[in-house]
Design an enzyme around this catalytic site. Sequence first.
Site, mmCIF file in Angstrom:
data_model
loop_
_atom_site.group_PDB
_atom_site.id
_atom_site.type_symbol
_atom_site.label_atom_id
_atom_site.label_comp_id
_atom_site.label_asym_id
_atom_site.label_seq_id
_atom_site.Cartn_x
_atom_site.Cartn_y
_atom_site.Cartn_z
ATOM 1 N N SER A 197 0.851 -1.187 0.000
ATOM 2 C CA SER A 197 0.000 0.000 0.000
ATOM 3 C C SER A 197 0.887 1.237 0.000
ATOM 4 O O SER A 197 2.040 1.183 0.459
ATOM 5 C CB SER A 197 -0.882 0.005 1.255
ATOM 6 N N TYR A 233 -0.708 -0.864 10.510
ATOM 7 C CA TYR A 233 -1.027 -1.168 9.117
ATOM 8 C C TYR A 233 0.083 -0.659 8.193
ATOM 9 O O TYR A 233 0.619 -1.407 7.371
ATOM 10 C CB TYR A 233 -2.370 -0.546 8.717
#
Length: 257
Positions: A138, A148
Amino acid sequence: MTTALITGATAGIGAAFARRLAGSGHHLVLVARDTERLRDEATTLHDRYGVEVAILTADLSTEDGIAAVEKRLGDTGEPVELLVNNAGFGNKGRFLEVPVDDELTMLKVHCEAVLRLTTAAAGTMRERGRGGVINVASVAAFFPRGTYGASKAWVTQFTQGVAQDLAGSGVRLMALCPGFVQTEFHSRAGMDAGDVPRWMWLEAGRVVDTALRDLARGRTLCVPDPRYKALLGASRLVPRSVLARASTGTGRKYGPK
């Protein structure tokens, strides 16, 4: 025909990879937790594209789930030529608001599973002298944004490092780092992304098309849109402390409500 194995294959980027690869004539192994959705997806792809589609129900947050996929990747009788490590999720809440067990589950899926499945696939690919691995990360990997972002930074660095180690072996590895993609990701995590500007949203099919082109070109990192490439370039000019504050603020604005 070649065979591709895709984790997190029933929705979002994983499902887009499945459609794109089936349309190109690849046989598929679809991996996810929901057997019913896997069967429906497999039937649709087989009927539409005429390829063989096997399913493997596996929860990559568990030892048994990871081991089952490792075993399939190690099957030299039915070799996998392309592995797409796409399974992943987001946790609702900021650090200390999220139970540590949930954070550890995220690391299990995003890091341990990616490490072990890449190892299993790359080993047999190197023996054959060909193959490819796409690890879905990401753009969050490039910003200081909790567990994350840290897990996706690990995926990106790991993938590029392994790509260097296996250079010349015939095995290609690439980290895919998209921004906001129109998938179930945010709704599954209970996140409100309704205020994200329209220009920031990417279409999953286009992300996949760019990723496969970049893998074929031998690239080890794919940021699949000029807008996000420009954003990352601009971020390198901003002091780290300012970037951290901005990233945290963005997370509060577009994250869980």
